[in-house]
Design an enzyme around this catalytic site. Structure first.
Site, PDB file in Angstrom:
ATOM      1  N   HIS A  83      -2.596   7.510   6.910  1.00 30.54           N
ATOM      2  CA  HIS A  83      -1.622   8.405   6.266  1.00 30.54           C
ATOM      3  C   HIS A  83      -2.287   9.699   5.788  1.00 30.54           C
ATOM      4  O   HIS A  83      -1.675  10.764   5.825  1.00 30.54           O
ATOM      5  CB  HIS A  83      -0.988   7.718   5.045  1.00 30.54           C
ATOM      6  CG  HIS A  83       0.237   6.912   5.371  1.00 30.54           C
ATOM      7  ND1 HIS A  83       1.377   7.467   5.920  1.00 30.54           N
ATOM      8  CD2 HIS A  83       0.521   5.599   5.207  1.00 30.54           C
ATOM      9  CE1 HIS A  83       2.295   6.517   6.084  1.00 30.54           C
ATOM     10  NE2 HIS A  83       1.796   5.373   5.666  1.00 30.54           N
ATOM     11  N   HIS A  85      -4.350   1.488   7.577  1.00 31.35           N
ATOM     12  CA  HIS A  85      -2.996   2.065   7.573  1.00 31.35           C
ATOM     13  C   HIS A  85      -2.898   3.227   6.567  1.00 31.35           C
ATOM     14  O   HIS A  85      -2.403   4.301   6.893  1.00 31.35           O
ATOM     15  CB  HIS A  85      -1.992   0.962   7.241  1.00 31.35           C
ATOM     16  CG  HIS A  85      -0.566   1.425   7.175  1.00 31.35           C
ATOM     17  ND1 HIS A  85       0.393   1.005   8.079  1.00 31.35           N
ATOM     18  CD2 HIS A  85       0.079   2.265   6.329  1.00 31.35           C
ATOM     19  CE1 HIS A  85       1.552   1.593   7.780  1.00 31.35           C
ATOM     20  NE2 HIS A  85       1.387   2.347   6.710  1.00 31.35           N
ATOM     21  N   GLU A  86      -3.385   2.991   5.353  1.00 28.94           N
ATOM     22  CA  GLU A  86      -3.263   4.023   4.303  1.00 28.94           C
ATOM     23  C   GLU A  86      -4.176   5.216   4.569  1.00 28.94           C
ATOM     24  O   GLU A  86      -3.794   6.364   4.319  1.00 28.94           O
ATOM     25  CB  GLU A  86      -3.539   3.430   2.920  1.00 28.94           C
ATOM     26  CG  GLU A  86      -2.613   2.281   2.501  1.00 28.94           C
ATOM     27  CD  GLU A  86      -1.137   2.543   2.721  1.00 28.94           C
ATOM     28  OE1 GLU A  86      -0.687   3.703   2.618  1.00 28.94           O
ATOM     29  OE2 GLU A  86      -0.411   1.574   3.023  1.00 28.94           O
ATOM     30  N   GLN A 136       3.028  10.092   1.081  1.00 25.54           N
ATOM     31  CA  GLN A 136       4.333   9.415   1.176  1.00 25.54           C
ATOM     32  C   GLN A 136       5.247   9.717  -0.009  1.00 25.54           C
ATOM     33  O   GLN A 136       6.453   9.494   0.069  1.00 25.54           O
ATOM     34  CB  GLN A 136       4.141   7.893   1.260  1.00 25.54           C
ATOM     35  CG  GLN A 136       3.516   7.448   2.570  1.00 25.54           C
ATOM     36  CD  GLN A 136       3.389   5.944   2.617  1.00 25.54           C
ATOM     37  OE1 GLN A 136       2.438   5.383   2.082  1.00 25.54           O
ATOM     38  NE2 GLN A 136       4.362   5.296   3.239  1.00 25.54           N
ATOM     39  N   GLY A 165       0.831  -1.198   0.000  1.00 26.89           N
ATOM     40  CA  GLY A 165       0.000   0.000   0.000  1.00 26.89           C
ATOM     41  C   GLY A 165       0.861   1.241   0.000  1.00 26.89           C
ATOM     42  O   GLY A 165       2.006   1.205   0.469  1.00 26.89           O
ATOM     43  N   CYS A 217       5.803   0.130   7.635  1.00 24.65           N
ATOM     44  CA  CYS A 217       5.443   1.266   6.792  1.00 24.65           C
ATOM     45  C   CYS A 217       6.644   1.630   5.929  1.00 24.65           C
ATOM     46  O   CYS A 217       7.765   1.689   6.440  1.00 24.65           O
ATOM     47  CB  CYS A 217       5.058   2.458   7.664  1.00 24.65           C
ATOM     48  SG  CYS A 217       4.673   3.949   6.728  1.00 24.65           S
ATOM     49  N   LEU A 218       6.417   1.878   4.650  1.00 26.65           N
ATOM     50  CA  LEU A 218       7.528   2.214   3.749  1.00 26.65           C
ATOM     51  C   LEU A 218       8.214   3.524   4.150  1.00 26.65           C
ATOM     52  O   LEU A 218       9.362   3.751   3.799  1.00 26.65           O
ATOM     53  CB  LEU A 218       7.028   2.314   2.297  1.00 26.65           C
ATOM     54  CG  LEU A 218       6.532   1.003   1.675  1.00 26.65           C
ATOM     55  CD1 LEU A 218       5.940   1.268   0.299  1.00 26.65           C
ATOM     56  CD2 LEU A 218       7.646  -0.035   1.591  1.00 26.65           C
TER      57      LEU A 218
END
Ligand code: NI
Length: 167
Positions: free
Chosen positions: A138, A134-135, A50, A45, A91-92
């Site tokens: 963000h 999660h997304e 990000q 995701g 998380c990236l």
């Protein structure tokens, strides 16, 4: 095109993302680039903040494999949620760190799908439900460490900064 992924504690990751009013060529191109960036990372995701765009746009693929299960959602919202499950999550934007985080086990998400060109509702459980939460976090400027208690959060804040400096 693969876009650079912003890492903690970049201020854009902390902003509330703006509603996308017009789904045109630029947004579609951005979504395409975000998907490519997600697969390349590799991740399951990615949210527009990000990659430095403070917009309510997410790309998700729980398979993590190109063209398997790509979903693109604009202005996504959780409209119903139930249950609770704790699982490890990364998380990236905070590479190499994983935390056990409590999430709803089941969610219903509503948003505009630019691939289908209409507003859709998706019922999700398991990994997909977790990725959506999660997304969508963000888009509110919320990161996984915000789900930790204060003491743990401060400890990891310092650890993450130290770790990323070495990279
Ligand atoms: Ni993330």
């Amino acid at each position: 095109m693969i876009l650079p992924i912003l890492t903690y504690p970049h201020p854009t990751l902390r902003q509330k993302a703006e509603i996308v009013k017009d789904v045109g060529k630029e947004i579609r191109k951005l979504a395409e680039n975000m998907a490519e960036t997600m697969y390349n990372a590799p991740g399951v995701g990615l949210a527009a903040p990000q990659i430095g765009q403070s917009l309510q746009l997410i790309v998700i693929d729980p398979t993590g494999q190109k063209a398997q299960g790509l979903m693109v959602l604009i202005n996504p919202k959780i409209v119903a949620a139930e249950g609770e499950v704790e699982e490890e999550e990364g998380c990236l934007s905070i590479p190499d760190f994983y935390f056990k985080i409590k999430r709803y086990s089941k969610v219903r998400v509503k948003g505009y799908d630019p691939l289908k060109e209409k507003t859709i509702e998706i019922e999700a459980d398991g990994l997909l439900a977790r990725i959506f939460q999660h997304e969508i976090d963000h888009l509110e400027g919320t990161l996984i460490i915000d789900h930790l208690g204060r003491v743990k959060r401060e400890l990891y804040h310092r650890r993450i900064l130290k770790h990323l400096k070495k990279k």
